[in-house]
Design a protein around this motif. Structure first.
Motif, PDB file in Angstrom:
ATOM      1  N   LEU A   3       0.829  -1.212   0.000  1.00  0.00           N
ATOM      2  CA  LEU A   3       0.000   0.000   0.000  1.00  0.00           C
ATOM      3  C   LEU A   3       0.867   1.268   0.000  1.00  0.00           C
ATOM      4  CD1 LEU A   3      -2.818  -1.055   2.514  1.00  0.00           C
ATOM      5  CD2 LEU A   3      -3.025  -0.870   0.038  1.00  0.00           C
ATOM      6  N   SER A   4       1.973   1.224   0.775  1.00  0.00           N
ATOM      7  CA  SER A   4       2.878   2.380   0.796  1.00  0.00           C
ATOM      8  C   SER A   4       3.458   2.622  -0.584  1.00  0.00           C
ATOM      9  CB  SER A   4       4.020   2.155   1.786  1.00  0.00           C
ATOM     10  OG  SER A   4       3.510   1.932   3.058  1.00  0.00           O
ATOM     11  N   LYS A   5       3.816   1.529  -1.238  1.00  0.00           N
ATOM     12  CA  LYS A   5       4.387   1.657  -2.584  1.00  0.00           C
ATOM     13  C   LYS A   5       3.351   2.210  -3.565  1.00  0.00           C
ATOM     14  CE  LYS A   5       7.461   1.033  -5.789  1.00  0.00           C
ATOM     15  NZ  LYS A   5       8.560   1.999  -5.863  1.00  0.00           N
TER      16      LYS A   5
ATOM     17  N   GLU B 298       2.907   5.846  -2.981  1.00  0.00           N
ATOM     18  CA  GLU B 298       4.077   6.549  -3.493  1.00  0.00           C
ATOM     19  C   GLU B 298       3.972   6.729  -5.013  1.00  0.00           C
ATOM     20  OE1 GLU B 298       8.459   5.088  -3.794  1.00  0.00           O
ATOM     21  OE2 GLU B 298       7.862   4.985  -1.699  1.00  0.00           O
TER      22      GLU B 298
END
Lengths: 424, 109
Positions: free
Chosen positions: B52-54, B57
């Motif tokens: 999810l962070s990727k 980003e």
């Protein structure tokens, strides 16, 4: 509420062993409370069955090291959503627990997890031993500069005695990690072993740190205490202060060690390393006089009875006046000279003789500053030039060639001296 | 060093984007993936968080709601394009391999 502490060296590759150990402790009525650099704290609780998961917190998680989670708190919250409870966290890992069975593992990609684990462990070990990694090259450079002609102070010798011990200590500390990095899952270390290692390492760590600190204090510039006595005193200090320091260092181990070592390293390298720039061969241009050329007649010179005390005192006086006028600093030359006159003169006489030999004495003269404390004085040329020489001892004695024919009695530049010497 | 742009999706990434065609939070994504893969892909929270962070980003998803600890995400236009591309690539791979793979299966029978 009762608390219990376990002191151990945490090896992050043993996350499964540690998780099991925490589960065993919970069964015995001790719930994990916090994890420090070298200690684990438990709080008394009802004996219970709990599952622990150690999540090594690599920047960006295990799937892709490029992924950087924006917020550690949100990461903990995210995991908690799945029924895991955050117990404690350190810079490198977080410990979660759950009472439920058959939970989805925090990380499902074992291969990526191992990769991330390796990266984190490497970073962890490098950070923990940063101080020694900085220390070794600095000391090695000093060590390489030591030669027959370089003055070696008691302090430097002492540090060189201590350095291999510090190095062995680090190797002892990191070798299980290195073994694991090579052998991976084939290598294991039990919790009992981690605890035993910690006790031993902690004692050694403290001893070496105290030796470093006390040796620096005791074997300082004005001290006449020899290294062996310094070591004995250090050991006594260690024994006296151990109970307090053990607790203190366990708590702030890394930061403490880093600050102390950087501080000591800085002092040493400001005082010794900078002035120990190697003379030969790098600083010597082809055809220039070498340090050995200057040095070769010294054994004869030092035996010579020195008689021109008046001349020497006069020069000192002139330099003293000049120094006070120009630098606005006062030095107690007269005391120094009368006290250490003989010692100075032997060394200075050689330089004067040398200057006479190369016909520089008519116009150029030699000056000294500083004092010496014992007879171990030797000297070396400073920075490969001939205008300023250093006499090394517990205190530094500067020998400088000054142009007495000049109105301002100025120091002669490196270039000028090189040119003058080359003429002969 | 500049970060590499995400050009292909891994299996967990693909299923995560698929799950986010509707607004879902972390645990809902895991449950959706477990359901459609019949418990084959078990997306752990650590893995999912990194994914999810990727995606955030790379601006493939949006965080549309935060309720206490719960964060809800949904795929955006860029994410849909990425998912479509991946889907087409997977489809092409299957179709291109089909004649050869069918032969293999026929041989076995």
């Amino acid at each position: 509420m009762k608390t219990k502490r376990e002191y151990m060296n945490l090896y992050l590759f043993e996350i499964k062993t540690l998780s099991k150990h925490f589960e065993e402790m919970a069964k015995q009525g001790w719930m994990l409370s916090s994890i420090g650099m070298l200690n684990i704290t438990y709080q008394e609780c009802e004996p219970q069955d709990v599952h622990f998961f150690i999540d090594i917190y690599h920047k960006g998680g295990y799937l892709n090291p490029r992924i950087i989670p924006s917020d550690e708190e949100s990461y903990g919250d995210f995991i908690s959503e799945y029924g895991y409870e955050l117990v404690t966290r350190t810079a490198n890992f977080q410990v979660f627990m759950t009472h439920q069975e058959d939970m989805i593992p925090i990380h499902d990609d074992q291969e990526e997890m191992k990769k991330a684990q390796c990266k984190t462990i490497l970073k962890y070990e490098i950070f923990n031993h940063l101080y020694i990694l900085i220390f070794i090259p600095l000391f090695s450079m000093n060590f390489m500069n030591l030669s027959l002609y370089t003055y070696t102070s008691d302090l430097i010798i002492l540090f060189h005695i201590l350095l291999p011990f510090a190095l062995l200590l680090v190797l002892y500390r990191v070798h299980p990690t290195i073994k694991w990095l090579i052998l991976k899952d084939k290598y294991n270390i039990s919790v009992t072993k981690m605890m035993k290692r910690n006790t031993f390492l902690n004692r050694l760590n403290i001893l070496i740190l105290i030796c470093f600190i006390s040796s620096f204090i005791i074997a300082s510039e004005t001290s006449m205490i020899p290294p062996f006595l310094t070591l004995v005193i250090s050991a006594l200090v260690f024994l006296l202060l151990d109970p307090f320091l053990a607790r203190f260092i366990k708590k702030y181990h890394s930061v403490f060690a880093l600050i102390i070592c950087l501080y000591v390293g800085m002092l040493i390298n400001v005082n010794f390393f900078i002035f120990s720039i190697p003379m030969e061969p790098s600083n010597q241009a082809e055809g220039e006089l070498t340090y050995h050329d200057l040095r070769k007649d010294l054994p004869d010179v030092v035996e010579r009875d020195f008689t021109n005390k008046d001349s020497f005192l006069l020069k000192q006086e002139r330099y003293s006046e000049y120094y006070q006028d120009n630098q606005n600093q006062t030095r107690d030359f007269e005391d120094d000279i009368s006290f250490h006159y003989e010692l100075y003169t032997i060394k200075v006489s050689f330089m004067q003789d040398y200057l006479q030999d190369i016909a520089l004495d008519d116009r150029y003269t030699l000056s000294t500053t500083g004092n010496t404390m014992n007879e171990k004085t030797s000297w070396k040329l400073y920075n490969g030039s001939y205008d300023q020489c250093l006499m090394w001892d517990n205190y530094i004695l500067y020998l400088s060639i000054y142009d007495t024919g000049h109105d301002n009695f100025t120091s002669v530049s490196n270039e000028q001296i090189t040119t003058i010497i080359e003429q002969f | 060093m500049p970060k590499l742009k995400l050009d292909r999706l891994t299996e967990p990434m693909y299923y995560t984007l698929l799950a986010l065609l509707k607004p879902r939070c972390g645990i809902e994504i895991t449950e959706f993936v477990l359901a459609i893969t019949k418990n084959r892909v078990r997306l752990g929270p650590g893995t999912l968080y990194a994914i999810l962070s990727k995606f955030q980003e790379e601006s493939l998803i949006d965080e549309i709601a935060i309720e206490g600890r719960k964060r809800t995400y949904q795929i955006n236009k860029k994410g849909i394009e990425m998912l479509k591309t991946e889907y087409r690539q997977l489809q092409t791979m299957v179709e291109e391999g089909k004649p050869f793979m069918e032969e293999l299966y026929e041989d076995k029978t």
